[in-house]
Write a protein that holds these residues in place. Structure first.
Motif, PDB file in Angstrom:
ATOM      1  N   PHE A  81       0.812  -1.211   0.000  1.00  0.00           N
ATOM      2  CA  PHE A  81       0.000   0.000   0.000  1.00  0.00           C
ATOM      3  C   PHE A  81       0.847   1.264   0.000  1.00  0.00           C
ATOM      4  CE2 PHE A  81      -2.534   3.163   2.532  1.00  0.00           C
ATOM      5  CZ  PHE A  81      -3.477   3.428   1.557  1.00  0.00           C
ATOM      6  N   ASP A  82       2.090   1.157   0.417  1.00  0.00           N
ATOM      7  CA  ASP A  82       2.933   2.335   0.590  1.00  0.00           C
ATOM      8  C   ASP A  82       3.082   3.132  -0.704  1.00  0.00           C
ATOM      9  OD1 ASP A  82       4.708   3.940   2.313  1.00  0.00           O
ATOM     10  OD2 ASP A  82       6.260   3.261   0.924  1.00  0.00           O
ATOM     11  N   THR A  83       3.316   2.443  -1.833  1.00  0.00           N
ATOM     12  CA  THR A  83       3.477   3.121  -3.113  1.00  0.00           C
ATOM     13  C   THR A  83       2.182   3.803  -3.537  1.00  0.00           C
ATOM     14  OG1 THR A  83       5.136   1.505  -3.803  1.00  0.00           O
ATOM     15  CG2 THR A  83       4.107   2.829  -5.527  1.00  0.00           C
ATOM     16  N   VAL A  84       1.051   3.124  -3.346  1.00  0.00           N
ATOM     17  CA  VAL A  84      -0.253   3.698  -3.686  1.00  0.00           C
ATOM     18  C   VAL A  84      -0.523   4.938  -2.848  1.00  0.00           C
ATOM     19  CG1 VAL A  84      -2.735   3.279  -3.738  1.00  0.00           C
ATOM     20  CG2 VAL A  84      -1.148   1.456  -4.394  1.00  0.00           C
ATOM     21  N   HIS A  85      -0.233   4.822  -1.556  1.00  0.00           N
ATOM     22  CA  HIS A  85      -0.496   5.934  -0.649  1.00  0.00           C
ATOM     23  C   HIS A  85       0.353   7.155  -1.004  1.00  0.00           C
ATOM     24  CE1 HIS A  85       0.025   8.099   3.300  1.00  0.00           C
ATOM     25  NE2 HIS A  85      -1.288   8.080   3.174  1.00  0.00           N
ATOM     26  N   ALA A  86       1.606   6.940  -1.355  1.00  0.00           N
ATOM     27  CA  ALA A  86       2.486   8.049  -1.734  1.00  0.00           C
ATOM     28  C   ALA A  86       1.962   8.760  -2.982  1.00  0.00           C
ATOM     29  CB  ALA A  86       3.907   7.536  -1.964  1.00  0.00           C
ATOM     30  N   ALA A  87       1.495   7.997  -3.959  1.00  0.00           N
ATOM     31  CA  ALA A  87       0.960   8.597  -5.186  1.00  0.00           C
ATOM     32  C   ALA A  87      -0.320   9.382  -4.895  1.00  0.00           C
ATOM     33  CB  ALA A  87       0.684   7.499  -6.217  1.00  0.00           C
ATOM     34  N   GLU A  88      -1.184   8.836  -4.047  1.00  0.00           N
ATOM     35  CA  GLU A  88      -2.420   9.534  -3.689  1.00  0.00           C
ATOM     36  C   GLU A  88      -2.113  10.805  -2.906  1.00  0.00           C
ATOM     37  OE1 GLU A  88      -4.965   6.802  -1.667  1.00  0.00           O
ATOM     38  OE2 GLU A  88      -5.737   5.935  -3.549  1.00  0.00           O
ATOM     39  N   GLN A  90       0.504  12.687  -3.261  1.00  0.00           N
ATOM     40  CA  GLN A  90       0.991  13.673  -4.215  1.00  0.00           C
ATOM     41  C   GLN A  90      -0.159  14.324  -4.969  1.00  0.00           C
ATOM     42  OE1 GLN A  90       4.025  14.815  -4.548  1.00  0.00           O
ATOM     43  NE2 GLN A  90       3.494  16.189  -6.245  1.00  0.00           N
ATOM     44  N   CYS A  91      -1.101  13.521  -5.433  1.00  0.00           N
ATOM     45  CA  CYS A  91      -2.274  14.055  -6.132  1.00  0.00           C
ATOM     46  C   CYS A  91      -3.091  14.946  -5.212  1.00  0.00           C
ATOM     47  CB  CYS A  91      -3.134  12.915  -6.663  1.00  0.00           C
ATOM     48  SG  CYS A  91      -2.377  11.969  -8.006  1.00  0.00           S
ATOM     49  N   PHE A  92      -3.220  14.539  -3.965  1.00  0.00           N
ATOM     50  CA  PHE A  92      -3.987  15.307  -2.989  1.00  0.00           C
ATOM     51  C   PHE A  92      -3.345  16.675  -2.770  1.00  0.00           C
ATOM     52  CE2 PHE A  92      -4.839  16.783   1.298  1.00  0.00           C
ATOM     53  CZ  PHE A  92      -6.195  16.587   1.436  1.00  0.00           C
ATOM     54  N   TYR A  93      -2.044  16.714  -2.589  1.00  0.00           N
ATOM     55  CA  TYR A  93      -1.381  17.988  -2.328  1.00  0.00           C
ATOM     56  C   TYR A  93      -1.489  18.914  -3.535  1.00  0.00           C
ATOM     57  CZ  TYR A  93       1.944  21.353  -0.529  1.00  0.00           C
ATOM     58  OH  TYR A  93       2.532  22.508  -0.077  1.00  0.00           O
ATOM     59  N   GLU A  94      -1.316  18.377  -4.730  1.00  0.00           N
ATOM     60  CA  GLU A  94      -1.432  19.204  -5.929  1.00  0.00           C
ATOM     61  C   GLU A  94      -2.840  19.777  -6.068  1.00  0.00           C
ATOM     62  OE1 GLU A  94      -0.235  16.640  -9.066  1.00  0.00           O
ATOM     63  OE2 GLU A  94       1.914  16.725  -8.548  1.00  0.00           O
ATOM     64  N   ALA A  95      -3.852  18.975  -5.765  1.00  0.00           N
ATOM     65  CA  ALA A  95      -5.233  19.458  -5.831  1.00  0.00           C
ATOM     66  C   ALA A  95      -5.477  20.554  -4.805  1.00  0.00           C
ATOM     67  CB  ALA A  95      -6.208  18.300  -5.615  1.00  0.00           C
ATOM     68  N   SER A  96      -4.871  20.428  -3.632  1.00  0.00           N
ATOM     69  CA  SER A  96      -5.065  21.433  -2.584  1.00  0.00           C
ATOM     70  C   SER A  96      -4.472  22.781  -2.970  1.00  0.00           C
ATOM     71  CB  SER A  96      -4.440  20.945  -1.272  1.00  0.00           C
ATOM     72  OG  SER A  96      -3.025  20.986  -1.318  1.00  0.00           O
ATOM     73  N   GLN A  97      -3.464  22.784  -3.836  1.00  0.00           N
ATOM     74  CA  GLN A  97      -2.846  24.040  -4.265  1.00  0.00           C
ATOM     75  C   GLN A  97      -3.615  24.696  -5.417  1.00  0.00           C
ATOM     76  OE1 GLN A  97      -0.303  25.097  -2.158  1.00  0.00           O
ATOM     77  NE2 GLN A  97      -1.069  23.214  -1.191  1.00  0.00           N
ATOM     78  N   ARG A  98      -4.557  23.966  -6.006  1.00  0.00           N
ATOM     79  CA  ARG A  98      -5.360  24.520  -7.102  1.00  0.00           C
ATOM     80  C   ARG A  98      -6.686  25.095  -6.625  1.00  0.00           C
ATOM     81  NH1 ARG A  98      -3.677  19.621  -9.735  1.00  0.00           N
ATOM     82  NH2 ARG A  98      -5.707  18.697  -9.260  1.00  0.00           N
ATOM     83  N   VAL A  99      -7.033  24.898  -5.359  1.00  0.00           N
ATOM     84  CA  VAL A  99      -8.352  25.332  -4.899  1.00  0.00           C
ATOM     85  C   VAL A  99      -8.459  26.850  -4.927  1.00  0.00           C
ATOM     86  CG1 VAL A  99      -8.647  23.316  -3.403  1.00  0.00           C
ATOM     87  CG2 VAL A  99      -7.662  25.415  -2.464  1.00  0.00           C
ATOM     88  N   GLY A 100      -9.696  27.316  -5.017  1.00  0.00           N
ATOM     89  CA  GLY A 100      -9.975  28.733  -4.872  1.00  0.00           C
ATOM     90  C   GLY A 100     -10.529  28.990  -3.484  1.00  0.00           C
TER      91      GLY A 100
END
Length: 283
Positions: A81-88, A90-100
């Motif tokens: 699960f570690d690899t999956v969790h790391a990828a998720e 990363q996606c989560f952090y990038e999405a958080s920087q796009r919010v308005g």
């Protein structure tokens, strides 16, 4: 903004108010545009911490159902699960920087806010009402800012467990397996993601606590054409600033149902007075 709260207040300088009213928009800023240099800055929890929190939530769900809780992850599953969790993450952090982020306040009579967001009261304060229809149509999410002096380590599993427990309460006849099966659907994961991002980007240092900020989030930053739908009242303190006349003409022309009220401050009780006003046509 609490789950049932739908009223908040936006302090604006005369120039900013005139621009927003003319365009009919509310501007949702990116985290980097706001005046807090630590806006939306956080680290994400490790895989082991994520797993521990998830197991704890599942065991609590079982306990609420009067069933034994024995949910845990073995080492083999944890490594996979570690690899999956790391990828998720990363996606989560990038999405958080796009919010308005649309920052608002909980009341219209905060004197420091009048001083620095309205340029020494040379501006106005909008009273805004966020209806369910507006929130749904524009996919907006209200969120109350939490103030803290602790390190910001965000664990997405905390929001996952809260969503699972809420689902269990919503469907008490479902088995735990049915709840878990639904938790991997796209609808559930989308709701979980939004809830978690809202919490992650709504934490600030206690130095900002005096603002008692209520914010509304969108998936993308930029202007949203909702001012006609949400503006209910305009508060002002002074009438001698440059944009005053233009603001009143614009409100009368484009927002005829919006109420007006003048706020006055005093050093003795009552410290704050609010005087409702009305437009008067002069022949």
């Amino acid at each position: 903004m609490g789950p049932t709260s739908r009223i908040s207040f936006k302090y604006r300088s005369g120039r900013a108010a005139l621009r927003g009213l003319s365009e009919g928009t509310a501007y949702f800023a990116s985290p980097s545009e706001l005046n807090d240099s630590l806006e939306a800055k956080f680290d994400l929890a490790t895989t082991s911490d994520f797993v521990v929190a998830t197991s704890k939530g599942l065991n609590e769900l079982a306990a609420r159902r009067g069933q034994p809780g024995n949910y845990s992850f073995n080492k083999a599953a944890l490594q996979e699960f570690d690899t999956v969790h790391a990828a998720e993450n990363q996606c989560f952090y990038e999405a958080s920087q796009r919010v308005g982020i649309f920052s608002t306040a909980s009341r219209p009579d905060n004197q420091p806010m009048w001083a620095y967001y309205c340029e020494n009261s040379n501006g106005v304060c909008f009273e805004l009402e966020w209806s369910d229809e507006v929130l749904t149509q524009y996919q907006l999410w209200p969120s109350s800012v939490q103030y803290s002096t602790e390190s910001r380590i965000h664990n997405r599993a905390e929001d996952l467990c809260q969503a699972i427990l809420s689902l269990g309460e919503q469907y008490p006849d479902w088995t735990i397996q049915q709840v878990l099966d639904f938790s991997i659907t796209d609808d559930f994961r989308s709701e979980w993601g939004i809830r978690s991002i809202a919490r992650a980007v709504s934490v600030k240092h206690v130095d900002w606590q005096h603002e008692a900020e209520l914010r509304v989030l969108s998936q993308r930053f930029g202007p949203v054409p909702i001012m006609q739908d949400i503006l209910k009242r305009v508060f002002f303190v002074r009438t001698d600033f440059q944009e005053w006349g233009s603001l009143m003409m614009l409100l009368r022309k484009l927002y005829p149902k919006v109420e007006l009220a003048q706020i006055s401050f005093d050093h003795k009780e009552p410290f704050v007075k609010v005087n409702p006003l009305h437009f008067k046509l002069v022949p």
